[in-house]
Enzyme design. Structure first.
Site, PDB file in Angstrom:
ATOM      1  N   TYR A  26      47.611  45.786  29.234  1.00 45.56           N
ATOM      2  CA  TYR A  26      47.639  44.588  30.074  1.00 45.56           C
ATOM      3  C   TYR A  26      48.958  43.833  29.961  1.00 45.56           C
ATOM      4  O   TYR A  26      49.025  42.646  30.244  1.00 45.56           O
ATOM      5  CB  TYR A  26      46.499  43.625  29.675  1.00 45.56           C
ATOM      6  CG  TYR A  26      45.117  44.047  30.112  1.00 45.56           C
ATOM      7  CD1 TYR A  26      44.777  45.378  30.257  1.00 45.56           C
ATOM      8  CD2 TYR A  26      44.142  43.101  30.366  1.00 45.56           C
ATOM      9  CE1 TYR A  26      43.511  45.767  30.642  1.00 45.56           C
ATOM     10  CE2 TYR A  26      42.866  43.475  30.753  1.00 45.56           C
ATOM     11  CZ  TYR A  26      42.552  44.807  30.891  1.00 45.56           C
ATOM     12  OH  TYR A  26      41.298  45.178  31.264  1.00 45.56           O
TER      13      TYR A  26
ATOM     14  N   LYS B 215      42.107  56.782  21.190  1.00 45.21           N
ATOM     15  CA  LYS B 215      42.017  57.872  22.164  1.00 45.21           C
ATOM     16  C   LYS B 215      43.254  58.726  21.917  1.00 45.21           C
ATOM     17  O   LYS B 215      43.994  59.068  22.842  1.00 45.21           O
ATOM     18  CB  LYS B 215      41.969  57.308  23.598  1.00 45.21           C
ATOM     19  CG  LYS B 215      41.667  58.328  24.673  1.00 45.21           C
ATOM     20  CD  LYS B 215      40.285  58.977  24.572  1.00 45.21           C
ATOM     21  CE  LYS B 215      40.209  60.214  25.444  1.00 45.21           C
ATOM     22  NZ  LYS B 215      38.906  60.925  25.303  1.00 45.21           N
TER      23      LYS B 215
ATOM     24  N   ASP C 172      35.590  56.958  24.259  1.00 46.01           N
ATOM     25  CA  ASP C 172      34.478  57.512  25.036  1.00 46.01           C
ATOM     26  C   ASP C 172      33.250  57.749  24.152  1.00 46.01           C
ATOM     27  O   ASP C 172      32.122  57.370  24.496  1.00 46.01           O
ATOM     28  CB  ASP C 172      34.902  58.788  25.789  1.00 46.01           C
ATOM     29  CG  ASP C 172      35.743  59.755  24.961  1.00 46.01           C
ATOM     30  OD1 ASP C 172      36.054  59.451  23.782  1.00 46.01           O
ATOM     31  OD2 ASP C 172      36.099  60.829  25.488  1.00 46.01           O
TER      32      ASP C 172
ATOM     33  N   ASP D 140      38.256  45.540  26.622  1.00 49.55           N
ATOM     34  CA  ASP D 140      37.710  44.949  27.843  1.00 49.55           C
ATOM     35  C   ASP D 140      36.494  45.729  28.306  1.00 49.55           C
ATOM     36  O   ASP D 140      35.429  45.171  28.593  1.00 49.55           O
ATOM     37  CB  ASP D 140      38.804  44.946  28.930  1.00 49.55           C
ATOM     38  CG  ASP D 140      38.321  44.322  30.225  1.00 49.55           C
ATOM     39  OD1 ASP D 140      37.486  43.394  30.160  1.00 49.55           O
ATOM     40  OD2 ASP D 140      38.777  44.763  31.294  1.00 49.55           O
TER      41      ASP D 140
ATOM     42  N   ASP E 171      32.190  44.650  28.104  1.00 51.72           N
ATOM     43  CA  ASP E 171      31.217  44.559  29.205  1.00 51.72           C
ATOM     44  C   ASP E 171      29.986  45.393  28.856  1.00 51.72           C
ATOM     45  O   ASP E 171      28.847  44.982  29.098  1.00 51.72           O
ATOM     46  CB  ASP E 171      31.814  45.052  30.533  1.00 51.72           C
ATOM     47  CG  ASP E 171      32.232  43.879  31.433  1.00 51.72           C
ATOM     48  OD1 ASP E 171      32.814  42.912  30.903  1.00 51.72           O
ATOM     49  OD2 ASP E 171      31.961  43.940  32.647  1.00 51.72           O
TER      50      ASP E 171
HETATM   51  C1  IPM Z   1      37.722  39.640  30.627  1.00 53.45           C
HETATM   52  C2  IPM Z   1      38.054  39.822  32.071  1.00 53.45           C
HETATM   53  C3  IPM Z   1      39.548  39.794  32.204  1.00 53.45           C
HETATM   54  C4  IPM Z   1      40.144  40.815  31.293  1.00 53.45           C
HETATM   55  C5  IPM Z   1      40.046  40.041  33.615  1.00 53.45           C
HETATM   56  C6  IPM Z   1      39.427  39.059  34.554  1.00 53.45           C
HETATM   57  C7  IPM Z   1      41.546  40.094  33.674  1.00 53.45           C
HETATM   58  O1  IPM Z   1      37.528  41.006  32.543  1.00 53.45           O
HETATM   59  O2  IPM Z   1      38.024  38.574  30.078  1.00 53.45           O
HETATM   60  O3  IPM Z   1      37.168  40.556  30.032  1.00 53.45           O
HETATM   61  O4  IPM Z   1      40.049  41.991  31.567  1.00 53.45           O
HETATM   62  O5  IPM Z   1      40.689  40.426  30.281  1.00 53.45           O
HETATM   63 MN    MN Z   2      36.361  42.089  31.104  1.00 56.76          MN
END
Ligand code: IPM
Ligand code: MN
Length: 342
Positions: free
Chosen positions: A137, A187, A220, A244, A248
Protein backbone atom coordinates in the site's frame (compact mmCIF):
# COMPACT_ATOMS: atom_id res chain seq x y z
CA UNK A 1 -6.20 14.02 32.67
CA UNK A 2 -8.28 15.63 29.92
CA UNK A 3 -7.73 14.08 26.51
CA UNK A 4 -8.24 16.06 23.34
CA UNK A 5 -9.90 13.93 20.70
CA UNK A 6 -10.15 14.76 17.01
CA UNK A 7 -13.47 13.39 15.80
CA UNK A 8 -13.93 12.63 12.11
CA UNK A 9 -17.34 10.96 11.64
CA UNK A 10 -16.85 10.89 7.85
CA UNK A 11 -19.57 9.49 5.62
CA UNK A 12 -22.63 7.29 5.79
CA UNK A 13 -23.01 5.18 8.90
CA UNK A 14 -19.75 6.62 10.23
CA UNK A 15 -21.81 9.60 11.39
CA UNK A 16 -24.24 7.35 13.23
CA UNK A 17 -21.80 5.04 14.97
CA UNK A 18 -19.28 7.64 16.16
CA UNK A 19 -21.73 9.33 18.57
CA UNK A 20 -22.49 5.91 20.08
CA UNK A 21 -18.80 5.26 20.65
CA UNK A 22 -18.49 8.65 22.33
CA UNK A 23 -21.47 7.83 24.56
CA UNK A 24 -19.60 4.79 25.81
CA UNK A 25 -16.43 6.84 26.39
CA UNK A 26 -18.44 9.47 28.28
CA UNK A 27 -20.00 6.77 30.46
CA UNK A 28 -16.60 5.20 31.13
CA UNK A 29 -15.09 8.58 32.01
CA UNK A 30 -17.86 9.27 34.50
CA UNK A 31 -17.92 5.88 36.13
CA UNK A 32 -14.16 5.52 36.51
CA UNK A 33 -13.54 9.19 37.30
CA UNK A 34 -10.00 8.70 36.03
CA UNK A 35 -10.11 10.99 32.99
CA UNK A 36 -12.11 13.53 31.06
CA UNK A 37 -12.06 14.37 27.36
CA UNK A 38 -12.93 17.16 24.97
CA UNK A 39 -13.67 16.77 21.31
CA UNK A 40 -13.07 18.79 18.15
CA UNK A 41 -15.18 17.54 15.28
CA UNK A 42 -14.08 17.83 11.66
CA UNK A 43 -16.39 17.51 8.63
CA UNK A 44 -13.78 15.91 6.36
CA UNK A 45 -15.43 13.29 4.21
CA UNK A 46 -16.56 12.49 0.68
CA UNK A 47 -19.45 14.89 1.15
CA UNK A 48 -16.90 17.60 1.97
CA UNK A 49 -15.08 16.64 -1.22
CA UNK A 50 -18.26 16.98 -3.25
CA UNK A 51 -18.73 20.51 -1.89
CA UNK A 52 -15.13 21.74 -1.72
CA UNK A 53 -13.11 19.53 -4.03
CA UNK A 54 -10.87 18.27 -1.23
CA UNK A 55 -11.32 15.50 1.30
CA UNK A 56 -9.60 17.51 4.03
CA UNK A 57 -8.43 21.09 4.46
CA UNK A 58 -4.79 21.78 3.61
CA UNK A 59 -3.94 22.26 7.28
CA UNK A 60 -5.90 19.20 8.44
CA UNK A 61 -2.88 17.21 9.52
CA UNK A 62 -1.51 20.14 11.50
CA UNK A 63 -4.84 20.69 13.21
CA UNK A 64 -5.06 17.08 14.30
CA UNK A 65 -1.40 16.65 15.17
CA UNK A 66 -1.66 17.94 18.73
CA UNK A 67 -4.64 15.82 19.69
CA UNK A 68 -4.26 12.75 21.86
CA UNK A 69 -6.15 10.56 19.40
CA UNK A 70 -8.27 10.61 16.27
CA UNK A 71 -11.62 8.82 16.33
CA UNK A 72 -12.90 8.15 12.83
CA UNK A 73 -16.20 6.71 11.58
CA UNK A 74 -16.00 5.69 7.93
CA UNK A 75 -15.01 7.23 4.62
CA UNK A 76 -16.55 6.58 1.24
CA UNK A 77 -19.59 7.59 -0.74
CA UNK A 78 -20.91 6.83 -4.24
CA UNK A 79 -19.70 9.45 -6.68
CA UNK A 80 -16.27 9.86 -5.14
CA UNK A 81 -13.93 7.14 -6.40
CA UNK A 82 -12.53 5.10 -3.51
CA UNK A 83 -8.95 5.59 -4.60
CA UNK A 84 -9.47 9.37 -4.34
CA UNK A 85 -11.06 9.34 -0.89
CA UNK A 86 -8.54 6.88 0.47
CA UNK A 87 -5.44 8.46 -1.02
CA UNK A 88 -6.51 11.93 0.08
CA UNK A 89 -7.47 11.04 3.58
CA UNK A 90 -7.17 7.64 5.24
CA UNK A 91 -3.85 6.55 3.80
CA UNK A 92 -2.13 9.96 4.25
CA UNK A 93 -3.23 10.01 7.89
CA UNK A 94 -1.78 6.53 8.40
CA UNK A 95 1.44 7.38 6.59
CA UNK A 96 2.08 10.95 7.74
CA UNK A 97 1.37 10.25 11.40
CA UNK A 98 3.44 7.07 11.01
CA UNK A 99 0.65 4.83 12.28
CA UNK A 100 2.67 1.75 11.49
CA UNK A 101 0.60 -0.72 13.47
CA UNK A 102 -2.92 -1.65 12.53
CA UNK A 103 -4.15 -3.66 15.47
CA UNK A 104 -7.25 -5.74 14.87
CA UNK A 105 -8.59 -8.00 17.60
CA UNK A 106 -10.54 -10.97 16.28
CA UNK A 107 -12.83 -12.15 19.05
CA UNK A 108 -16.11 -13.99 18.91
CA UNK A 109 -18.20 -12.20 21.54
CA UNK A 110 -20.33 -14.23 23.94
CA UNK A 111 -23.90 -14.50 22.68
CA UNK A 112 -22.95 -14.10 19.03
CA UNK A 113 -23.32 -17.08 16.79
CA UNK A 114 -20.57 -16.83 14.25
CA UNK A 115 -20.51 -18.68 10.94
CA UNK A 116 -18.13 -21.39 12.20
CA UNK A 117 -19.96 -24.49 13.40
CA UNK A 118 -19.33 -25.48 17.04
CA UNK A 119 -16.94 -22.61 17.70
CA UNK A 120 -17.40 -20.32 20.69
CA UNK A 121 -15.65 -17.32 22.25
CA UNK A 122 -12.88 -19.56 23.62
CA UNK A 123 -11.99 -20.70 20.09
CA UNK A 124 -11.91 -17.36 18.28
CA UNK A 125 -9.74 -14.97 20.26
CA UNK A 126 -6.63 -13.68 18.54
CA UNK A 127 -5.13 -10.41 17.36
CA UNK A 128 -3.87 -9.44 13.94
CA UNK A 129 -0.99 -6.98 13.79
CA UNK A 130 -1.06 -5.51 10.30
CA UNK A 131 1.75 -3.37 8.92
CA UNK A 132 0.09 -0.06 8.10
CA UNK A 133 2.46 2.35 6.33
CA UNK A 134 4.26 0.56 3.52
CA UNK A 135 4.29 -2.82 1.79
CA UNK A 136 1.77 -3.26 -0.97
CA UNK A 137 0.00 0.00 0.00
CA UNK A 138 2.94 2.35 -0.37
CA UNK A 139 1.46 3.90 -3.49
CA UNK A 140 4.52 3.47 -5.67
CA UNK A 141 3.83 2.62 -9.28
CA UNK A 142 2.80 4.03 -12.56
CA UNK A 143 0.96 3.64 -15.77
CA UNK A 144 2.12 4.42 -19.27
CA UNK A 145 0.57 4.19 -22.72
CA UNK A 146 -2.87 4.14 -21.10
CA UNK A 147 -5.61 2.60 -23.17
CA UNK A 148 -3.27 1.25 -25.83
CA UNK A 149 -2.38 -2.37 -26.47
CA UNK A 150 1.10 -1.52 -25.17
CA UNK A 151 -0.13 -0.26 -21.83
CA UNK A 152 2.13 -1.02 -18.87
CA UNK A 153 1.14 -0.77 -15.21
CA UNK A 154 3.28 -1.30 -12.13
CA UNK A 155 2.26 -1.36 -8.47
CA UNK A 156 5.34 -1.78 -6.39
CA UNK A 157 5.45 -3.09 -2.84
CA UNK A 158 8.08 -1.51 -0.63
CA UNK A 159 9.50 -3.32 2.38
CA UNK A 160 12.06 -1.38 4.38
CA UNK A 161 14.20 -2.97 7.04
CA UNK A 162 13.05 -0.38 9.57
CA UNK A 163 9.38 -0.81 8.66
CA UNK A 164 9.52 -4.59 8.70
CA UNK A 165 11.51 -4.85 11.87
CA UNK A 166 9.30 -2.50 13.88
CA UNK A 167 6.04 -4.24 13.03
CA UNK A 168 7.53 -7.62 13.89
CA UNK A 169 8.95 -6.30 17.14
CA UNK A 170 5.56 -4.90 18.09
CA UNK A 171 3.96 -8.28 17.39
CA UNK A 172 6.53 -10.14 19.48
CA UNK A 173 6.01 -7.67 22.34
CA UNK A 174 2.27 -8.21 22.10
CA UNK A 175 2.68 -11.99 22.04
CA UNK A 176 4.67 -11.75 25.26
CA UNK A 177 1.62 -10.23 26.96
CA UNK A 178 -0.67 -13.01 25.66
CA UNK A 179 -0.13 -16.73 25.04
CA UNK A 180 3.34 -16.23 23.51
CA UNK A 181 2.36 -17.78 20.18
CA UNK A 182 3.12 -15.76 17.07
CA UNK A 183 2.34 -16.65 13.48
CA UNK A 184 4.14 -14.54 10.89
CA UNK A 185 2.16 -14.40 7.67
CA UNK A 186 4.27 -14.86 4.56
CA UNK A 187 4.18 -15.88 0.92
CA UNK A 188 7.87 -16.42 0.41
CA UNK A 189 7.33 -19.26 -2.03
CA UNK A 190 5.97 -16.87 -4.67
CA UNK A 191 7.18 -13.47 -3.45
CA UNK A 192 10.83 -14.37 -3.58
CA UNK A 193 12.14 -10.92 -2.65
CA UNK A 194 9.77 -9.19 -0.27
CA UNK A 195 8.55 -12.17 1.68
CA UNK A 196 11.90 -13.94 1.84
CA UNK A 197 13.15 -10.70 3.41
CA UNK A 198 10.13 -10.61 5.75
CA UNK A 199 10.93 -14.16 6.90
CA UNK A 200 14.58 -13.28 7.49
CA UNK A 201 13.64 -10.30 9.65
CA UNK A 202 11.17 -12.51 11.52
CA UNK A 203 14.02 -14.84 12.43
CA UNK A 204 16.34 -11.99 13.41
CA UNK A 205 13.77 -10.39 15.71
CA UNK A 206 12.77 -13.78 17.11
CA UNK A 207 16.24 -14.16 18.59
CA UNK A 208 15.36 -11.36 21.04
CA UNK A 209 12.22 -13.18 22.17
CA UNK A 210 13.23 -16.72 23.17
CA UNK A 211 10.05 -17.07 25.23
CA UNK A 212 7.76 -16.53 22.21
CA UNK A 213 7.11 -19.48 19.95
CA UNK A 214 7.03 -18.24 16.37
CA UNK A 215 6.07 -19.96 13.16
CA UNK A 216 5.63 -18.67 9.64
CA UNK A 217 2.73 -19.62 7.45
CA UNK A 218 1.78 -18.73 3.90
CA UNK A 219 -1.15 -16.35 3.72
CA UNK A 220 -3.32 -18.75 1.76
CA UNK A 221 -2.89 -21.58 4.24
CA UNK A 222 -3.31 -19.15 7.12
CA UNK A 223 -6.65 -18.00 5.69
CA UNK A 224 -7.83 -21.60 5.70
CA UNK A 225 -6.53 -22.09 9.24
CA UNK A 226 -8.49 -19.07 10.49
CA UNK A 227 -11.63 -20.90 9.44
CA UNK A 228 -10.67 -24.49 10.30
CA UNK A 229 -8.58 -24.03 13.46
CA UNK A 230 -8.92 -20.49 14.80
CA UNK A 231 -8.31 -21.78 18.33
CA UNK A 232 -4.65 -22.31 17.38
CA UNK A 233 -4.07 -18.61 16.81
CA UNK A 234 -2.93 -16.04 19.36
CA UNK A 235 -1.08 -13.24 17.53
CA UNK A 236 -0.77 -13.01 13.75
CA UNK A 237 1.55 -10.48 12.11
CA UNK A 238 1.15 -9.62 8.44
CA UNK A 239 2.10 -7.14 5.75
CA UNK A 240 -0.36 -4.41 4.80
CA UNK A 241 -2.29 -6.22 2.05
CA UNK A 242 -2.25 -9.63 3.67
CA UNK A 243 -3.38 -8.12 6.96
CA UNK A 244 -6.15 -6.24 5.19
CA UNK A 245 -7.53 -9.40 3.64
CA UNK A 246 -7.10 -11.58 6.73
CA UNK A 247 -8.87 -9.07 8.95
CA UNK A 248 -11.99 -8.98 6.79
CA UNK A 249 -12.00 -12.75 7.10
CA UNK A 250 -11.40 -12.25 10.82
CA UNK A 251 -14.42 -9.96 10.99
CA UNK A 252 -16.49 -12.60 9.25
CA UNK A 253 -15.45 -15.49 11.52
CA UNK A 254 -16.09 -13.39 14.60
CA UNK A 255 -19.69 -12.72 13.70
CA UNK A 256 -19.59 -9.95 11.17
CA UNK A 257 -17.86 -6.80 10.14
CA UNK A 258 -20.27 -4.78 12.31
CA UNK A 259 -18.32 -6.00 15.33
CA UNK A 260 -14.73 -5.67 14.10
CA UNK A 261 -12.63 -2.90 15.68
CA UNK A 262 -9.26 -1.47 14.80
CA UNK A 263 -6.50 0.78 16.05
CA UNK A 264 -3.98 2.55 13.81
CA UNK A 265 -1.10 3.07 16.19
CA UNK A 266 2.05 5.09 16.34
CA UNK A 267 3.63 3.27 19.29
CA UNK A 268 6.42 5.87 19.43
CA UNK A 269 3.75 8.55 19.95
CA UNK A 270 5.32 10.99 17.48
CA UNK A 271 1.80 11.57 16.09
CA UNK A 272 -1.77 10.94 17.19
CA UNK A 273 -3.05 7.41 16.75
CA UNK A 274 -6.35 6.80 14.97
CA UNK A 275 -9.19 4.49 15.93
CA UNK A 276 -11.87 3.33 13.51
CA UNK A 277 -14.20 0.41 12.90
CA UNK A 278 -13.07 -2.00 10.18
CA UNK A 279 -16.36 -1.57 8.31
CA UNK A 280 -17.00 1.10 5.72
CA UNK A 281 -19.64 3.80 5.33
CA UNK A 282 -22.37 1.37 4.16
CA UNK A 283 -24.31 3.90 2.06
CA UNK A 284 -27.06 1.32 1.51
CA UNK A 285 -28.16 1.50 5.15
CA UNK A 286 -26.92 5.00 6.01
CA UNK A 287 -29.31 7.35 7.77
CA UNK A 288 -31.64 4.57 8.91
CA UNK A 289 -30.42 4.07 12.49
CA UNK A 290 -29.69 0.47 11.50
CA UNK A 291 -25.90 0.16 11.60
CA UNK A 292 -24.41 -1.83 14.45
CA UNK A 293 -22.26 0.60 16.46
CA UNK A 294 -20.42 -2.18 18.29
CA UNK A 295 -17.33 -2.04 16.04
CA UNK A 296 -17.05 1.70 16.61
CA UNK A 297 -17.62 1.31 20.36
CA UNK A 298 -14.95 -1.41 20.57
CA UNK A 299 -12.61 0.86 18.59
CA UNK A 300 -13.17 3.53 21.23
CA UNK A 301 -12.14 0.93 23.82
CA UNK A 302 -8.89 0.40 21.88
CA UNK A 303 -8.38 4.16 22.01
CA UNK A 304 -8.76 4.13 25.79
CA UNK A 305 -6.30 1.22 25.99
CA UNK A 306 -3.74 3.26 24.09
CA UNK A 307 -4.35 6.30 26.30
CA UNK A 308 -3.64 4.11 29.32
CA UNK A 309 -7.27 4.01 30.51
CA UNK A 310 -7.39 0.24 30.72
CA UNK A 311 -10.11 0.06 33.33
CA UNK A 312 -12.41 2.22 31.21
CA UNK A 313 -11.57 0.16 28.11
CA UNK A 314 -12.28 -3.12 29.90
CA UNK A 315 -15.63 -1.83 31.10
CA UNK A 316 -16.63 -0.95 27.54
CA UNK A 317 -15.55 -4.35 26.26
CA UNK A 318 -17.49 -6.10 29.01
CA UNK A 319 -20.54 -3.98 28.20
CA UNK A 320 -20.31 -4.96 24.52
CA UNK A 321 -19.98 -8.63 25.39
CA UNK A 322 -23.19 -8.49 27.36
CA UNK A 323 -25.14 -6.67 24.68
CA UNK A 324 -23.69 -7.84 21.41
CA UNK A 325 -25.63 -5.70 19.06
CA UNK A 326 -29.33 -6.09 18.54
CA UNK A 327 -31.74 -3.29 17.82
CA UNK A 328 -31.19 0.12 16.35
CA UNK A 329 -27.88 1.99 16.34
CA UNK A 330 -28.98 4.30 19.15
CA UNK A 331 -30.60 1.47 21.17
CA UNK A 332 -27.40 -0.56 21.12
CA UNK A 333 -25.34 2.53 21.96
CA UNK A 334 -27.64 3.46 24.85
CA UNK A 335 -27.64 -0.09 26.19
CA UNK A 336 -23.84 -0.31 26.09
CA UNK A 337 -23.45 3.08 27.80
CA UNK A 338 -25.92 2.03 30.50
CA UNK A 339 -23.98 -1.19 31.13
CA UNK A 340 -20.72 0.72 31.31
CA UNK A 341 -22.22 2.77 34.14
CA UNK A 342 -23.21 -0.33 36.14
C1 IPM B 1 -9.30 -1.20 5.94
C2 IPM B 1 -9.83 -0.73 4.63
C3 IPM B 1 -8.78 0.13 3.98
C4 IPM B 1 -7.50 -0.64 3.90
C5 IPM B 1 -9.15 0.62 2.60
C6 IPM B 1 -10.45 1.35 2.65
C7 IPM B 1 -8.03 1.40 1.97
O1 IPM B 1 -10.16 -1.80 3.83
O2 IPM B 1 -9.06 -0.36 6.82
O3 IPM B 1 -9.11 -2.40 6.10
O4 IPM B 1 -7.39 -1.54 3.10
O5 IPM B 1 -6.61 -0.34 4.67
MN1 MN C 1 -9.90 -3.72 4.77
Amino acid sequence: MTYRLSIVPGDGVGREVVPEGLKAVRAAAEVTGSFDFETVEYPWSCEYYAAKGVMMDADAMERMRDSDAIYLGAIGFPGVPDHVSLWQMLLPIRQQFDLYINLRPIRLLPGISGPLRDRGPEDVDFVCVRENTEGEYCGVGGRIRAGTPDEVVTQTAIFTRKGTERVLRYAFDLAQTRDKQLVSCTKSNALNHSMVFWDEITQIVAADYPDVSVSTQHVDALAARMVLNPQQLDVVVASNLFGDILTDLGGAVSGGIGLASSANLNPDRTGPSMFEPVHGSAPDIAGQNKANPTAAILSAALMLDFLGETDAADRIRAACSAEPGTGSTTDVGDAVAARVRH
